[in-house]
Design a protein around this motif. Structure first.
Motif, PDB file in Angstrom:
ATOM      1  N   PHE A 145       0.907  -1.238  -0.012  1.00 56.74           N
ATOM      2  CA  PHE A 145       0.098   0.010   0.033  1.00 56.74           C
ATOM      3  C   PHE A 145       0.891   1.340  -0.125  1.00 56.74           C
ATOM      4  O   PHE A 145       0.351   2.290   0.174  1.00 56.74           O
ATOM      5  N   PHE A 269     -15.392  -8.464   6.345  1.00 61.15           N
ATOM      6  CA  PHE A 269     -15.785  -7.292   6.813  1.00 61.15           C
ATOM      7  C   PHE A 269     -17.462  -7.456   6.815  1.00 61.15           C
ATOM      8  O   PHE A 269     -18.143  -7.007   7.548  1.00 61.15           O
TER       9      PHE A 269
ATOM     10  N   LYS B 182      -9.611   2.739  27.809  1.00 59.16           N
ATOM     11  CA  LYS B 182     -10.321   4.095  27.208  1.00 59.16           C
ATOM     12  C   LYS B 182      -9.300   4.784  26.202  1.00 59.16           C
ATOM     13  O   LYS B 182      -9.551   5.289  25.171  1.00 59.16           O
ATOM     14  N   THR B 262       1.101  -2.050  10.477  1.00 63.06           N
ATOM     15  CA  THR B 262       0.830  -0.991   9.475  1.00 63.06           C
ATOM     16  C   THR B 262      -0.466  -1.767   8.613  1.00 63.06           C
ATOM     17  O   THR B 262      -1.235  -1.061   8.363  1.00 63.06           O
ATOM     18  N   SER B 265      -3.532  -1.838  10.751  1.00 70.67           N
ATOM     19  CA  SER B 265      -4.235  -0.402  10.759  1.00 70.67           C
ATOM     20  C   SER B 265      -4.819  -0.017   9.371  1.00 70.67           C
ATOM     21  O   SER B 265      -5.702   0.612   9.547  1.00 70.67           O
ATOM     22  N   PHE B 266      -4.106  -0.316   8.256  1.00 71.64           N
ATOM     23  CA  PHE B 266      -4.555   0.230   7.031  1.00 71.64           C
ATOM     24  C   PHE B 266      -5.993  -0.766   6.855  1.00 71.64           C
ATOM     25  O   PHE B 266      -6.803   0.038   6.309  1.00 71.64           O
ATOM     26  N   LEU B 267      -6.105  -1.834   7.413  1.00 71.19           N
ATOM     27  CA  LEU B 267      -7.249  -2.431   7.146  1.00 71.19           C
ATOM     28  C   LEU B 267      -8.170  -2.083   8.181  1.00 71.19           C
ATOM     29  O   LEU B 267      -9.275  -2.655   8.159  1.00 71.19           O
ATOM     30  N   GLY B 268      -8.111  -1.422   9.270  1.00 64.84           N
ATOM     31  CA  GLY B 268      -9.021  -0.804  10.132  1.00 64.84           C
ATOM     32  C   GLY B 268      -9.137  -1.872  11.155  1.00 64.84           C
ATOM     33  O   GLY B 268     -10.181  -1.927  12.064  1.00 64.84           O
ATOM     34  N   ILE B 269      -8.072  -2.982  11.269  1.00 58.99           N
ATOM     35  CA  ILE B 269      -8.200  -3.845  12.456  1.00 58.99           C
ATOM     36  C   ILE B 269      -7.286  -3.610  13.607  1.00 58.99           C
ATOM     37  O   ILE B 269      -6.138  -3.075  13.266  1.00 58.99           O
ATOM     38  N   ASN B 272      -6.944   1.889  16.553  1.00 64.16           N
ATOM     39  CA  ASN B 272      -8.006   2.592  15.970  1.00 64.16           C
ATOM     40  C   ASN B 272      -7.757   4.242  16.322  1.00 64.16           C
ATOM     41  O   ASN B 272      -7.142   4.287  17.320  1.00 64.16           O
ATOM     42  N   PRO B 273      -8.381   4.959  15.619  1.00 61.95           N
ATOM     43  CA  PRO B 273      -8.311   6.232  16.219  1.00 61.95           C
ATOM     44  C   PRO B 273      -8.974   6.492  17.268  1.00 61.95           C
ATOM     45  O   PRO B 273      -9.704   5.749  17.825  1.00 61.95           O
ATOM     46  N   PRO B 274      -8.691   7.568  18.125  1.00 56.31           N
ATOM     47  CA  PRO B 274      -7.656   8.500  17.557  1.00 56.31           C
ATOM     48  C   PRO B 274      -6.214   8.136  17.910  1.00 56.31           C
ATOM     49  O   PRO B 274      -5.397   9.205  17.417  1.00 56.31           O
ATOM     50  N   GLY B 279      -0.437   3.409   9.367  1.00 53.78           N
ATOM     51  CA  GLY B 279      -1.365   2.650   8.671  1.00 53.78           C
ATOM     52  C   GLY B 279      -2.630   3.406   8.507  1.00 53.78           C
ATOM     53  O   GLY B 279      -3.180   3.294   7.406  1.00 53.78           O
ATOM     54  N   ALA B 280      -3.003   3.918   9.497  1.00 56.57           N
ATOM     55  CA  ALA B 280      -4.597   4.711   9.460  1.00 56.57           C
ATOM     56  C   ALA B 280      -4.209   6.025   8.517  1.00 56.57           C
ATOM     57  O   ALA B 280      -5.303   6.368   7.863  1.00 56.57           O
ATOM     58  N   TYR B 283      -4.494   4.812   4.922  1.00 51.83           N
ATOM     59  CA  TYR B 283      -5.923   4.521   4.788  1.00 51.83           C
ATOM     60  C   TYR B 283      -6.582   5.734   4.492  1.00 51.83           C
ATOM     61  O   TYR B 283      -7.559   5.826   3.529  1.00 51.83           O
ATOM     62  N   GLN B 284      -6.565   6.618   5.502  1.00 49.66           N
ATOM     63  CA  GLN B 284      -7.255   7.875   5.488  1.00 49.66           C
ATOM     64  C   GLN B 284      -7.181   8.652   4.051  1.00 49.66           C
ATOM     65  O   GLN B 284      -8.007   9.115   3.510  1.00 49.66           O
TER      66      GLN B 284
ATOM     67  N   GLY C 445     -15.130   1.150   7.721  1.00 46.56           N
ATOM     68  CA  GLY C 445     -14.355   0.081   6.904  1.00 46.56           C
ATOM     69  C   GLY C 445     -12.971   0.132   6.990  1.00 46.56           C
ATOM     70  O   GLY C 445     -12.372  -0.665   6.351  1.00 46.56           O
ATOM     71  N   GLY C 446     -12.392   1.103   7.693  1.00 44.20           N
ATOM     72  CA  GLY C 446     -11.084   1.171   7.582  1.00 44.20           C
ATOM     73  C   GLY C 446     -10.477   1.773   8.967  1.00 44.20           C
ATOM     74  O   GLY C 446     -11.169   1.581   9.982  1.00 44.20           O
ATOM     75  N   ALA C 447      -9.405   2.464   8.845  1.00 45.97           N
ATOM     76  CA  ALA C 447      -8.769   2.881  10.031  1.00 45.97           C
ATOM     77  C   ALA C 447      -9.251   4.196  10.294  1.00 45.97           C
ATOM     78  O   ALA C 447      -8.553   4.802  11.357  1.00 45.97           O
ATOM     79  N   GLU C 448      -9.905   4.906   9.748  1.00 50.73           N
ATOM     80  CA  GLU C 448     -10.426   6.348  10.172  1.00 50.73           C
ATOM     81  C   GLU C 448     -11.897   6.360  10.321  1.00 50.73           C
ATOM     82  O   GLU C 448     -12.692   5.515   9.955  1.00 50.73           O
ATOM     83  N   PRO C 449     -11.924   7.028  11.403  1.00 54.54           N
ATOM     84  CA  PRO C 449     -13.378   7.204  11.887  1.00 54.54           C
ATOM     85  C   PRO C 449     -14.447   7.921  10.871  1.00 54.54           C
ATOM     86  O   PRO C 449     -15.494   8.100  11.117  1.00 54.54           O
ATOM     87  N   VAL C 470     -13.443   8.594  21.020  1.00 58.56           N
ATOM     88  CA  VAL C 470     -14.150   7.928  19.766  1.00 58.56           C
ATOM     89  C   VAL C 470     -13.795   6.450  19.784  1.00 58.56           C
ATOM     90  O   VAL C 470     -12.678   5.995  20.232  1.00 58.56           O
ATOM     91  N   LEU C 472     -14.028   3.303  17.248  1.00 55.62           N
ATOM     92  CA  LEU C 472     -14.415   2.902  16.042  1.00 55.62           C
ATOM     93  C   LEU C 472     -14.595   1.422  15.816  1.00 55.62           C
ATOM     94  O   LEU C 472     -13.534   0.466  16.246  1.00 55.62           O
TER      95      LEU C 472
END
Lengths: 308, 328, 594
Positions: A145, A269, B182, B262, B265-269, B272-274, B279-280, B283-284, C445-449, C470, C472
Motif C-alpha cells: 500500500f 468485513f 479508554k 501497519t 491498521s490500514f485495514l482498520g483492524i 484505531n483512532p484517535p 497505517g491509518a 488508509y485515510q 470500513g477502515g482505519a479512520e473514523p 471515539v 471505531l
C-alpha cells in the motif's frame, strides 16, 4: 521414505480438521452476527431469530461444526450468508483470477530473481552486488500500500500509461501494475536466497575441487554451484505455490481485482463465515500439498536426503 | 517475508561456539569483533540511526510534535508543505508532521512488544522441541504446521477481531484499567497478541533447528556428562551459541512486525483512532492517490514506514555478516 | 575501490535519490498548484478506493461491503434533477438500440424477496416488477396493476392486472403468480429479512411468516387478472411499501426449477432481462421486447462493469458513459472552465439523512439542554462546504427535501456557539467540565473514523472545548450493536425505502420501533405517529408528520447533519438519463443519440 510420505499424508486430514476447527471457532465466538449484518438497520429481533433458525445458526458450536465438516466431506463448502448462494460458485471464477495473477508474478519472480541472485553472488563485494542487495531489501521493505499508490500516481494519474485497476484477463494492460507490485516482493526473496545459497556453496569443498581441476569459472558456477544452490529454493517455491491460492489481499483490494484475496477481505468485513472458512481450508490444503510435493521433490533431486 | 527463517536451518555454524570453555576475555573480544564488523557496514549503521531516531521520536512525541495530532482546523485544509506545517495538512486541517510523529509512538510500542512476546514463545517451544525431541518435538512441530497452514494476514485479522472485545472486557474488569482501555491501549495489546501468535512459529522452528545441530556438539555432551540439568544446558550452552541467527531474525522480525501492524491498521483492524498510526494515515488518504497532494498526504507516511522496515532489514543483514565471519 | 567505499557510495546514492524524489514531488506540487485545477492530469479522486464516499454511504446501507467500488454504491441512490439533455431530447427522435456502459458492484443477491441493499436493488428493479412502482419523481404509479380500487374501510385493495403483461419468457403474468410470490416472500424457509417489514400489514402475513399458516389469507385471487389484498388497518403507506422488491412477482416455475441459483436465469417481467452475469466482472442486461409498460426500453443492452478501477478515469477515457464524481474530483469538475463541467449533473439530495444519534437515556444526553447545545455547536456550513466539498446538502430537520411532508419552514438550530454555551451552563450539569465522559461510536470500513465523525469530534472540541472520545468499530459489529441501543453517541444515516414520512419518523422515533436506536420516547410523538398511520386524508397526514418533526427537533434527540447528494457526469450522447433520489426503474427512459 515411503513411511515418511505416508505419515505426511495421514497428517494432512488432521491438519485440515484443526485448521477448520480453529477458523470456525474464531468465527463462532468472534464479534459480529452475520444475520444482523445482512439486516442492517432493518433489524428486528424476531425476524433475526427466525432467519438464524432457518440458516441453522442457532445450534451449538459442535453441531454446526460437525455439520460443516460433514458437508465438506461431501464436497459441499456451504452457502454464503451474504450472497445466499453456494460458496463454490463465488470461489471458482475468483480462484482462477488470483491463480493467473500470482502465477504470472511467481514465474516473473523466479526468472528475474535467480539470475540476479547468481549475478550478485558472482560479483560478490562489487557494486553490482550492493545494488542488487539494496534493491532486494527495498523490495521486501516496501509495503504494497506504499508502492501501489506511488505507481498509480505516476503510471495512471500523471502519465496515464496504464489503467488504474480492474480486470480484463491476464493479457491486458490492467494486469500490469498488480503484477509489478506482486513481483517486487517475490523477486526480492528469490534474489536473497539464491545469493546466500550460492555464496555458501561456492565456499564448499567440491566447488573448490572443481575449480582447481581447471574448469572454466562459468562452468563451475553453472554446473556445480547453481545446481546445488537451487535445491533449497524449492522450499520457498513450494511455500509460494501454496500461497498462489491464497491470493493477495491488499493488492487485489487496491486494484479492484475480482480474486480470492479481495473476496476474503470483503467476506471478513461482512462476517460471511462460510466463505472465510472455505478460503482458509483451501489455502491450508494448497499449503500442505505444496509442502508434500516439495518433500517429494527433495528426495528426487537430492538422494542424500533421507527421512527418519 | 520470513526469508530469515527459511534460510535458518542452513545457517553456517558460527565460529564462536567452537571456543568451548572460553573465558570472559574471549567473550569480550567476540563482541568487540562483532561491533567493529558491524561498524564497517555503513548502511547498517545508517539504518541503526534511523531506528534510534524513530525510537527517540516516538518516546518524546508529546514534546516534539508542534500540534495536537487530532486537532482539526478547517481554515487550513490540505495545505502543501509550508513553514507552519512542514509536511502540510490533511483534509481536516490536521498537521501531518505531528501525526507522523505520534504514529512513530504506536509503531515503537507495538512492533518490539509483538516481537518480544513472539520471541519468548519461540525460544521456549523451539528449545524444548529441539532439546528433548520425541513427542514434545512432534507436538510443537505439528502446532507450527497448523499455524503455517493459515493464510497469515487473514488469520491475524480474525484473531485480532475475535479477541479484541474479550481483551477489552477483561481489562475493564480491573477498575484501575478503565482509563487504560479508554485511551486505546487495549488495542495495542490485541495487536501485539495477534501478531506474536502468528509470528512465533517461524522462530520456534529456527531455534529448534539450531538446537538440533548444537546438541550433538562435544561441549554439550560434556556438559551432560558432568550432570548439568537440562534447563542449564539449554540456557547456558545451547541458546547463547544459537544467538547469531536469532538476533538476525529478531531484527528482520521487527521490520516484519512494523509492516504487519501497519497493514492491520490500514485495514482498520486493531489500532484505531484517535491513536495516530501510520497505517491509518495511509488508509485515510488513500482515495487521494490521484490528487495533486497525494505525494504529501499519502507517500510521506508510506515512505516512513518503508524506511523503518528497510532499516531493520539492513541491520539484520549487517548483523548477519558481522556474526558470520566466514562469509568474508 | 574497497568494500567500504562501495557501501558509502551506495548509501549516498540512496539518500540523494530519496531527496531527489522528494524535490521532484514538491516541485511538481508547486507547478500543479500554479496551474490550478484545470490540469487534467491533476485529476483527483480515486474511485477504486474512494472510501470516504463509500463509508458515508455504508453508514446508511450496511450491506454494501466496504470495498473499493463506490461508483456502484453511489449509483442507485443518486438523486437528480432531470439532466439538461432531456429538453433537447424532445426535439430529437428517440433512437433505439446501442449499449450503455456503467460501473456497478456485485449484487449481494438478485432475489427480490431477499434484497436489502442498494447495489442489488438497482438491478432488481430493472429485471423484476410488482403491482406498483415509483416514477422518477417518486410518485406511486401503476405497474403490473393497471389500476386498483380501495373499499371504504381503506383495508381491501383490489388490483386489476395488465392482461398483456408477460414474463421474459413470454408467459403471461397472472394473479396466481402474485399470490404465490407473496407467500414465498413470507415463507420462513425463504429466509427473507425484510418481508416482515414490508408485507406485515397484509392480513395473515405474520402467521405465515411464523410458520403457523400455509396460506396468506389476506391475498386472494379473484380471477386470472384480479388480485385482492386485505390489510389489517387503513394504512395510507401500504402502496408505498409495495414498491419495494419484496412485493415483486416471480415466476414459480423459474424459482422452483432453478434451486439455489435460480437468480442466474431470473424470469422477471421488468423492462430489462439479465443476459449475462459474470461474477466480479460484468452484468449485462438486455432489452425485454415484450415489456408491457411505457416507455418501452430503447437501449439494446446495458453493461455494468463490476471489476473496480477508477470510474473517473474510465469515464474520461470513454470506457463508461456516466460516473459519479468522487470527493477528490469535485473541485476540478466544478470549475466552469473545465470541459467536464458541461457534462455535470448536480443531483438533488437522496431520501436520506445523516445524523449524530444521542442516547436519550444515557447521561449527559438525558438532559435536553445538552442535546440542544450540541445541535448549536456543529457548523453545518463548514461540514457541507469544506469537509464534504459541497457534495451534500446540510440537514436542518429530519426529513429530506424530496420526501412528502418536508417542511422548509422548520425552526431549526443555526450554528451558534454562544447559545450552545448558555444551554450547557443552564443545564443540570452546569459546565462542560462537569459533563460525564462521552464516547462517540462510528462504523468504519477502515482505519479512520470517517470524515464526518472526525469533523463532528473536531468541531465539538474546537467550539465547546468538549472532548469526546471515539470508538471505531467495523460496520459489521456496529450494526449489531447500534440496534441494541447500546451506544451513547453515534454517527449514522438513514435512507428511506419508500417515499413516505412514516419510513422516517415512525421508524426512527416511535418508542416501540426497533429502529429507535436512541431510546427516544415522547408519548405525544407516539400518539401523533399512531394517528398518522391510519389518517386517510393526505394533507392532514402530512400535517401530523410535520407536527411530529417539529416536536422532535425541539426535543433534539439527534443532531441532523446532512442529506447526501451527488454530482454525476454523463456523456452528452446519453439522453434521458436520470439520477433519482431512491432506487427506481430508470433504464427504460435512457437512449443513446449515437
Amino acid at each position: 521414505m515411503i513411511r515418511h510420505l505416508l505419515r505426511r499424508l495421514l497428517w494432512l486430514p488432521v491438519l485440515l480438521l484443526i485448521v477448520t476447527m480453529i477458523t470456525y471457532a474464531l468465527g463462532f465466538y468472534g464479534p459480529g452476527d452475520p444475520v444482523k449484518i445482512v439486516m442492517g438497520q432493518r433489524y428486528d429481533p424476531e425476524t433475526a431469530d427466525r432467519v438464524r433458525h432457518e440458516l441453522g445458526l442457532d445450534r451449538p458450536f459442535f453441531i454446526q461444526y460437525g455439520d460443516y465438516v460433514w458437508g465438506l466431506l461431501h464436497g459441499d463448502l456451504g452457502k454464503s450468508i451474504k450472497y445466499r448462494r453456494p460458496v463454490i460458485d463465488l470461489i471458482k471464477s475468483r480462484l482462477w483470477v488470483s491463480f493467473q495473477l500470482n502465477a504470472a508474478a511467481l514465474v516473473l519472480g523466479v526468472f528475474a530473481g535467480i539470475p540476479l541472485g547468481v549475478l550478485a553472488a558472482i560479483r560478490h563485494h562489487t557494486w553490482v552486488d550492493y545494488v542488487i542487495v539494496t534493491g532486494t531489501v527495498a523490495g521486501i521493505s516496501f509495503p504494497t500500500f506504499v508502492v501501489a499508490p506511488i505507481l498509480l500516481w505516476f503510471l495512471a494519474a500523471r502519465f496515464r500509461i496504464l489503467p488504474p485497476g480492474g480486470w480484463d484477463g491476464l493479457l491486458s494492460t490492467k494486469a500490469v501494475m498488480p503484477i509489478i507490485v506482486l513481483t517486487m516482493g517475490i523477486v526480492a526473496v528469490f534474489v536473497r536466497q539464491t545469493r546466500a545459497n550460492m555464496l555458501e556453496v561456492v565456499g564448499q569443498d567440491y566447488v573448490r575441487t572443481a575449480r582447481s581441476k581447471g574448469l572454466a569459472e562459468r562452468a563451475v558456477v553453472i554446473v556445480h554451484a547453481l545446481r546445488n544452490a537451487l535445491i533449497p529454493l524449492l522450499t520457498i517455491f513450494g511455500l509460494m505455490v501454496g500461497g498462489l491460492v491464497g491470493g493477495t489481499f491488499i493488492v487485489e483490494t487496491i486494484f479492484g481485482i475480482p480474486g480470492i484475496g479481495r473476496l476474503g477481505v470483503q467476506s471478513f468485513f461482512a462476517r460471511d463465515y462460510p466463505v472465510i472458512m472455505a478460503l482458509t481450508t483451501l489455502i491450508a490444503v494448497a499449503y500442505a500439498l505444496a509442502n508434500l510435493f516439495v518433500d517429494l521433490g527433495y528426495s528426487i533431486i537430492d538422494p542424500r536426503i533421507r527421512y527418519g | 517475508m520470513g526469508s530469515a527463517t527459511e534460510s535458518a536451518p542452513r545457517q553456517p555454524a558460527t565460529a564462536p561456539r567452537r571456543q568451548f570453555g572460553d573465558g570472559a576475555v574471549q567473550h569480550r573480544s567476540r563482541w568487540w569483533n562483532f561491533g567493529s564488523r558491524f561498524a564497517r557496514n555503513p548502511l547498517a549503521v545508517v539504518s541503526l540511526f534511523i531506528v534510534l531516531g524513530m525510537v527517540f521520536t516516538g518516546t518524546f512525541a508529546p514534546w516534539l510534535a508542534p500540534y495536537d495530532p487530532t486537532e482539526v482546523n478547517y481554515t487550513e485544509v490540505e495545505q502543501m508543505p509550508n513553514l507552519r506545517h512542514p509536511l502540510g495538512t490533511d483534509d481536516h486541517g490536521r498537521d501531518q508532521l505531528s501525526r507522523v510523529i505520534w504514529g512513530a509512538r504506536t509503531a515503537i510500542i507495538v512492533a518490539p512488544s509483538a516481537t518480544v512476546v513472539g520471541l519468548v514463545l519461540g525460544l521456549f517451544f523451539g528449545s524444548l522441541a529441539g532439546y528433548f525431541g520425541g513427542w514434545i518435538d512432534n507436538v510443537v512441530m505439528r502446532v507450527t504446521d497448523v499455524l503455517f497452514a493459515f493464510p497469515g494476514l487473514l488469520f491475524a485479522i480474525l484473531v485480532a477481531s475475535t479477541i479484541q472485545p474479550r481483551v477489552e472486557a477483561w481489562l475493564m474488569t480491573f477498575e484501575s484499567l478503565g482509563s487504560f482501555v479508554k485511551a486505546g491501549y487495549a488495542e495495542f495489546l490485541v495487536v501485539i497478541l495477534a501478531l506474536s501468535l502468528v509470528g512465533w512459529a517461524g522462530l520456534a522452528r529456527l531455534i529448534r533447528g539450531q538446537i538440533l545441530q548444537l546438541k550433538e556438539e562435544q561441549f554439550v555432551e560434556a556438559a551432560r556428562a558432568i550432570g548439568a540439568r537440562s534447563s542449564r544446558i539449554i540456557l547456558r550452552h545451547l541458546l547463547p551459541n544459537a544467538l547469531a541467527p536469532i538476533i538476525v531474525s529478531i531484527s528482520m522480525g521487527l521490520g516484519g512486525a512494523i509492516l504487519a501492524e501497519t497493514t492491520l491498521s490500514f485495514l482498520g483492524i486493531g489500532i484505531n483512532p484517535p491513536t495516530p498510526s501510520w497505517g491509518a494515515m495511509i488508509y485515510q488518504n488513500f482515495n487521494f492517490w490521484r490528487h495533486p497532494a497525494a505525494p504529501v498526504l499519502l507517500w510521506i507516511p508510506g515512505l516512513i514506514v518503508a524506511s523503518l522496515v528497510f532499516a531493520f532489514n539492513f541491520i539484520g543483514d549487517g548483523l548477519h555478516e558481522a556474526l558470520n565471519p566466514h562469509l568474508d | 575501490m574497497t568494500r567500504n567505499q562501495w557501501l558509502v557510495t551506495i548509501g549516498a546514492v540512496i539518500v540523494v535519490s530519496l531527496l531527489a524524489v522528494a524535490c521532484v514531488a514538491v516541485l511538481a506540487l508547486g507547478m500543479l498548484a500554479d496551474r490550478g485545477a484545470s490540469t487534467p492530469a491533476s485529476g483527483p479522486a480515486a474511485e477504486p478506493t474512494a472510501q470516504v464516499t463509500t463509508e458515508v454511504r455504508e453508514e446508511a446501507e450496511p450491506p454494501s461491503s466496504q470495498e473499493e467500488s463506490p461508483p456502484a454504491q453511489q449509483q442507485e441512490s443518486s438523486p437528480t434533477e432531470p439532466p439538461a439533455s432531456s429538453e433537447s431530447a424532445e426535439s430529437q427522435e428517440r433512437r433505439e438500440g446501442g449499449t450503455l456502459t456503467l460501473v456497478g458492484a456485485d449484487p449481494a443477491t438478485l432475489d427480490p424477496h431477499l434484497v436489502t441493499d442498494f447495489d442489488s436493488a438497482t438491478y432488481i428493479v430493472e429485471i423484476f416488477s410488482g403491482l406498483v412502482s415509483l416514477d422518477p419523481d417518486l410518485q406511486i404509479v401503476p405497474d403490473l396493476a393497471k389500476d386498483w380500487d380501495i373499499d371504504e374501510s381503506g383495508t381491501v385493495y383490489t388490483f386489476h392486472l395488465r392482461e398483456e403483461a408477460q414474463f421474459h419468457d413470454g408467459k403471461p403474468v397472472t394473479a396466481q403468480h402474485f399470490k404465490w410470490s407473496f407467500e414465498r416472500a413470507l415463507d420462513p424457509a425463504t429466509g427473507s429479512t425484510v418481508s416482515s417489514l414490508y408485507l406485515n400489514d397484509i392480513v395473515g402475513a405474520m402467521d405465515k411468516l411464523e410458520g403457523e399458516a400455509d396460506e396468506v389469507t389476506g391475498v386472494q385471487v379473484i380471477d386470472d387478472h384480479t388480485l385482492q389484498i386485505t390489510i389489517d388497518a387503513p394504512k395510507a403507506y401500504f402502496l408505498a411499501k409495495l414498491t419495494y422488491p419484496t412485493g415483486f412477482v416471480l415466476d414459480q416455475e423459474n424459482v422452483e426449477s432453478g434451486g439455489d441459483t435460480w437468480t442466474d436465469q431470473p424470469n422477471g417481467a421488468g423492462a430489462y432481462r439479465l443476459r449475462e452475469y459474470r461474477l466480479g466482472e460484468e452484468i449485462v442486461l438486455e432489452r425485454n421486447p415484450f415489456y408491457y409498460g411505457e416507455p418501452k426500453p430503447a437501449l439494446q443492452r446495458v453493461r455494468f462493469l463490476l471489476a473496480g478501477g477508477s470510474a473517473m478515469i474510465m469515464y474520461e477515457s470513454g470506457d463508461i458513459d456516466a460516473t459519479p464524481v468522487g470527493l477528490a474530483d469535485i473541485e476540478r469538475v466544478l470549475d466552469p472552465t473545465d470541459p467536464l463541467n458541461d457534462e455535470l449533473t448536480v443531483v438533488a439530495p437522496t431520501l436520506s439523512t445523516f445524523y449524530v444519534g444521542l442516547d436519550n437515556d444515557i447521561p449527559p444526553f438525558d438532559d435536553p439542554k445538552i442535546r440542544q447545545a450540541l445541535n448549536y455547536a456543529i457548523d453545518k456550513d463548514v461540514l457541507a462546504n469544506v469537509v464534504l466539498r459541497q457534495t451534500i446538502v446540510p440537514a436542518e430537520g429530519v426529513l429530506p427535501p424530496k420526501m412528502p411532508g418536508y417542511n422548509p419552514e422548520l425552526d431549526v438550530y443555526d450554528f451558534d456557539i454562544e447559545r450552545a454555551k448558555e444551554l450547557i451552563a443552564a443545564s443540570s450539569y452546569g459546565s462542560v467540565e462537569d459533563l460525564p465522559d462521552i464516547t462517540l461510536t462510528t462504523s468504519g470500513g477502515g482505519a479512520e473514523p470517517g470524515i464526518v465523525a472526525t469533523a463532528v469530534l473536531g468541531m465539538l472540541d474546537q467550539n465547546l472545548g468538549l472532548e469526546v472520545s471515539v470508538e471505531l468499530v467495523e460496520s459489521a459489529i456496529f450494526f449489531s450493536e447500534v440496534g441494541e441501543g447500546s451506544y451513547q453517541m453515534f454517527v449514522l444515516g438513514w435512507s428511506a425505502d419508500y417515499p413516505d414520512p412514516q419510513d422516517f419518523l415512525d421508524i426512527m422515533f416511535h418508542t416501540a420501533s426497533s429502529n429507535n436506536h436512541i431510546n427516544y420516547s415522547n408519548p405525544e410523538v407516539d400518539g401523533l405517529l399512531e394517528e398518522a398511520r391510519v389518517e386517510q386524508d393526505h394533507e392532514q397526514r402530512m400535517a401530523l408528520y410535520q407536527e411530529v418533526e417539529r416536536i422532535i427537533i425541539e426535543d433534539a434527540p439527534w443532531i441532523p447533519l446532512f442529506h447526501s447528494a451527488e454530482y454525476w457526469l454523463t456523456k452528452p450522447y446519453v439522453k434521458g438519463m436520470i439520477y433519482p433520489p431512491a432506487v427506481v426503474p430508470r433504464l427504460k427512459y435512457v437512449w443513446l443519440a449515437q
